[in-house]
Write a protein that holds these residues in place. Structure first.
Motif, PDB file in Angstrom:
ATOM      1  N   ALA A  87       0.815  -1.278   0.107  1.00 38.02           N
ATOM      2  CA  ALA A  87      -0.158   0.065  -0.040  1.00 38.02           C
ATOM      3  C   ALA A  87       0.935   1.181   0.189  1.00 38.02           C
ATOM      4  O   ALA A  87       0.611   2.273  -0.531  1.00 38.02           O
ATOM      5  N   GLU A  88       1.874   1.332   0.443  1.00 41.35           N
ATOM      6  CA  GLU A  88       2.831   2.466   0.790  1.00 41.35           C
ATOM      7  C   GLU A  88       3.643   2.594  -0.918  1.00 41.35           C
ATOM      8  O   GLU A  88       4.143   1.932  -1.352  1.00 41.35           O
ATOM      9  N   PRO A  89       3.416   3.924  -1.153  1.00 42.13           N
ATOM     10  CA  PRO A  89       4.096   4.051  -2.676  1.00 42.13           C
ATOM     11  C   PRO A  89       5.410   3.665  -2.546  1.00 42.13           C
ATOM     12  O   PRO A  89       6.190   3.885  -1.846  1.00 42.13           O
ATOM     13  N   GLY A  90       5.976   3.212  -3.699  1.00 47.25           N
ATOM     14  CA  GLY A  90       7.136   2.797  -4.042  1.00 47.25           C
ATOM     15  C   GLY A  90       7.539   1.762  -3.251  1.00 47.25           C
ATOM     16  O   GLY A  90       8.956   1.453  -3.096  1.00 47.25           O
ATOM     17  N   THR A  91       6.853   0.994  -2.437  1.00 49.16           N
ATOM     18  CA  THR A  91       7.361  -0.109  -1.600  1.00 49.16           C
ATOM     19  C   THR A  91       6.759  -1.452  -2.057  1.00 49.16           C
ATOM     20  O   THR A  91       5.672  -1.629  -2.543  1.00 49.16           O
ATOM     21  N   VAL A 128       9.935  -4.051   2.607  1.00 53.15           N
ATOM     22  CA  VAL A 128       9.728  -4.275   3.740  1.00 53.15           C
ATOM     23  C   VAL A 128       9.337  -5.812   3.741  1.00 53.15           C
ATOM     24  O   VAL A 128       8.660  -6.462   3.117  1.00 53.15           O
ATOM     25  N   ALA A 129       9.452  -6.328   4.935  1.00 53.31           N
ATOM     26  CA  ALA A 129       9.124  -7.858   5.096  1.00 53.31           C
ATOM     27  C   ALA A 129       8.787  -7.645   6.747  1.00 53.31           C
ATOM     28  O   ALA A 129       8.921  -6.905   7.597  1.00 53.31           O
ATOM     29  N   GLU A 130       7.806  -8.737   7.192  1.00 53.98           N
ATOM     30  CA  GLU A 130       7.287  -9.171   8.398  1.00 53.98           C
ATOM     31  C   GLU A 130       7.682 -10.484   8.615  1.00 53.98           C
ATOM     32  O   GLU A 130       7.719 -11.369   7.909  1.00 53.98           O
ATOM     33  N   THR A 131       8.394 -10.584  10.016  1.00 58.18           N
ATOM     34  CA  THR A 131       8.381 -12.048  10.589  1.00 58.18           C
ATOM     35  C   THR A 131       8.357 -12.048  11.951  1.00 58.18           C
ATOM     36  O   THR A 131       8.094 -10.760  12.542  1.00 58.18           O
ATOM     37  N   ARG A 132       8.491 -13.082  12.590  1.00 56.29           N
ATOM     38  CA  ARG A 132       8.372 -13.107  14.020  1.00 56.29           C
ATOM     39  C   ARG A 132       9.605 -12.727  14.760  1.00 56.29           C
ATOM     40  O   ARG A 132      10.903 -13.072  14.324  1.00 56.29           O
ATOM     41  N   ALA A 133       9.376 -12.396  15.999  1.00 59.05           N
ATOM     42  CA  ALA A 133      10.852 -12.096  16.810  1.00 59.05           C
ATOM     43  C   ALA A 133      11.791 -13.266  17.116  1.00 59.05           C
ATOM     44  O   ALA A 133      12.938 -12.954  17.164  1.00 59.05           O
ATOM     45  N   ASP A 134      11.129 -14.327  16.904  1.00 59.66           N
ATOM     46  CA  ASP A 134      11.806 -15.564  17.590  1.00 59.66           C
ATOM     47  C   ASP A 134      12.611 -16.160  16.148  1.00 59.66           C
ATOM     48  O   ASP A 134      13.079 -17.039  16.029  1.00 59.66           O
ATOM     49  N   LEU A 139      16.002 -12.475  10.868  1.00 59.84           N
ATOM     50  CA  LEU A 139      16.335 -11.432  11.373  1.00 59.84           C
ATOM     51  C   LEU A 139      17.720 -11.053  10.722  1.00 59.84           C
ATOM     52  O   LEU A 139      18.202  -9.887  10.560  1.00 59.84           O
ATOM     53  N   ASN A 140      18.515 -12.088  11.255  1.00 61.55           N
ATOM     54  CA  ASN A 140      19.961 -11.794  10.976  1.00 61.55           C
ATOM     55  C   ASN A 140      20.007 -11.630   9.165  1.00 61.55           C
ATOM     56  O   ASN A 140      20.896 -10.841   8.769  1.00 61.55           O
ATOM     57  N   LEU A 141      19.296 -12.376   8.483  1.00 60.64           N
ATOM     58  CA  LEU A 141      19.439 -12.392   6.945  1.00 60.64           C
ATOM     59  C   LEU A 141      18.996 -10.541   6.608  1.00 60.64           C
ATOM     60  O   LEU A 141      19.684 -10.129   5.916  1.00 60.64           O
ATOM     61  N   LEU A 142      17.920 -10.207   6.969  1.00 61.75           N
ATOM     62  CA  LEU A 142      17.539  -9.020   6.813  1.00 61.75           C
ATOM     63  C   LEU A 142      18.344  -7.933   7.328  1.00 61.75           C
ATOM     64  O   LEU A 142      18.617  -7.070   6.568  1.00 61.75           O
ATOM     65  N   SER A 143      19.001  -8.038   8.520  1.00 64.50           N
ATOM     66  CA  SER A 143      19.930  -7.252   9.007  1.00 64.50           C
ATOM     67  C   SER A 143      21.161  -6.914   8.038  1.00 64.50           C
ATOM     68  O   SER A 143      21.899  -6.075   7.967  1.00 64.50           O
ATOM     69  N   ARG A 144      21.639  -8.140   7.612  1.00 63.02           N
ATOM     70  CA  ARG A 144      22.914  -8.505   6.715  1.00 63.02           C
ATOM     71  C   ARG A 144      22.515  -7.315   5.427  1.00 63.02           C
ATOM     72  O   ARG A 144      23.701  -7.148   4.912  1.00 63.02           O
ATOM     73  N   CYS A 145      21.502  -7.447   5.044  1.00 63.20           N
ATOM     74  CA  CYS A 145      20.888  -6.683   3.935  1.00 63.20           C
ATOM     75  C   CYS A 145      20.585  -5.069   4.204  1.00 63.20           C
ATOM     76  O   CYS A 145      20.014  -4.696   3.165  1.00 63.20           O
ATOM     77  N   GLY A 153       7.883  -6.811  19.810  1.00 63.47           N
ATOM     78  CA  GLY A 153       8.526  -7.872  20.620  1.00 63.47           C
ATOM     79  C   GLY A 153       8.135  -9.460  20.188  1.00 63.47           C
ATOM     80  O   GLY A 153       8.807 -10.253  20.574  1.00 63.47           O
ATOM     81  N   THR A 154       6.995  -9.354  19.528  1.00 64.29           N
ATOM     82  CA  THR A 154       6.450 -10.481  18.938  1.00 64.29           C
ATOM     83  C   THR A 154       6.788 -10.451  17.498  1.00 64.29           C
ATOM     84  O   THR A 154       7.246 -11.404  16.825  1.00 64.29           O
ATOM     85  N   ALA A 155       6.005  -9.467  16.768  1.00 61.72           N
ATOM     86  CA  ALA A 155       6.141  -9.192  15.376  1.00 61.72           C
ATOM     87  C   ALA A 155       7.248  -8.205  15.108  1.00 61.72           C
ATOM     88  O   ALA A 155       7.403  -7.255  15.671  1.00 61.72           O
ATOM     89  N   ILE A 156       7.905  -8.603  13.885  1.00 60.56           N
ATOM     90  CA  ILE A 156       8.975  -7.548  13.566  1.00 60.56           C
ATOM     91  C   ILE A 156       8.689  -7.062  12.085  1.00 60.56           C
ATOM     92  O   ILE A 156       8.477  -7.901  11.370  1.00 60.56           O
ATOM     93  N   ARG A 157       8.897  -5.849  11.907  1.00 66.23           N
ATOM     94  CA  ARG A 157       8.847  -5.145  10.590  1.00 66.23           C
ATOM     95  C   ARG A 157      10.354  -4.668  10.152  1.00 66.23           C
ATOM     96  O   ARG A 157      10.829  -4.106  10.876  1.00 66.23           O
ATOM     97  N   ALA A 158      10.646  -5.326   9.099  1.00 64.31           N
ATOM     98  CA  ALA A 158      11.967  -4.909   8.641  1.00 64.31           C
ATOM     99  C   ALA A 158      11.690  -3.823   7.337  1.00 64.31           C
ATOM    100  O   ALA A 158      10.841  -4.192   6.584  1.00 64.31           O
ATOM    101  N   GLU A 159      12.626  -2.986   7.201  1.00 60.43           N
ATOM    102  CA  GLU A 159      12.470  -1.855   6.229  1.00 60.43           C
ATOM    103  C   GLU A 159      13.839  -1.917   5.535  1.00 60.43           C
ATOM    104  O   GLU A 159      14.718  -1.491   6.284  1.00 60.43           O
TER     105      GLU A 159
END
Length: 172
Positions: A87-91, A128-134, A139-145, A153-159
């Motif tokens: 829904a977010e433009p350019g995303t 963007v991506a959504e995943t679980r905090a566990d 999370l490591n893969l997304l951070s490396r990129c 604390g339960t759901a994580i959004r990555a941008e």
């Protein structure tokens, strides 16, 4: 050992190999939306998997706004990655799964980097991506990129911000 990892749009030629790796190396809830069907990889779930992927054959400009890729390593389908309109433009939104036998080998990192290049080619300014905090591997893969992570604390959004010119990128 050098591995060739590539992304190939999911089509009739690679749909059955994709289903085979899903059945052999994942649980249905890891790789497809929930369906009313007997537990495990029942025939109904296998049929739903096929129909889910066929519904997305139209790509980003198709009715679902999703482009599904088979992740291919050394000629074998080992997982799936997708880009979807957001829904977010350019995303664009992304998600990915790998069969258990190929996890932890760096294939996900290569696939995500390839997927980000596809997003740039599509004119996206961010993914963007959504995943679980566990889900520490994700999370490591997304951070490396380069993802900025946030959540409750339960759901994580990555941008992940992409290096495209704001004036040139599509405004979907």
């Amino acid at each position: 050992m050098t591995r060739e990892v590539r992304l190939t749009p999911v089509d009739e030629q690679n749909l059955e190999p994709l289903l085979s790796v899903a059945v052999a190396e994942t649980e249905p809830d890891e790789v497809m939306p929930p369906v009313e069907a007997p537990a495990g990889w029942s025939q109904a779930r296998r049929d739903a998997f096929r129909e889910f992927h066929r519904a997305n054959f139209g790509g980003l400009d198709g009715p679902t706004g999703n482009l599904m890729y088979a992740i291919v390593q050394d000629g074998d389908v080992v997982g799936m990655a997708r880009l979807g309109r957001h829904a977010e433009p350019g995303t664009l939104e992304t998600g990915m799964w790998l069969g258990k036998s190929t996890r932890g080998q760096g294939i996900g990192l290569i696939a995500l980097r390839l997927l980000l290049a596809e997003a740039v080619d599509a004119g996206a300014r961010r993914v963007v991506a959504e995943t679980r905090a566990d889900n520490l591997p994700a999370l490591n893969l997304l951070s490396r990129c380069g993802a900025v992570l946030g959540g409750d604390g339960t759901a994580i959004r990555a941008e992940i911000r992409l290096g495209v010119n704001e004036d040139v990128a599509g405004a979907w």
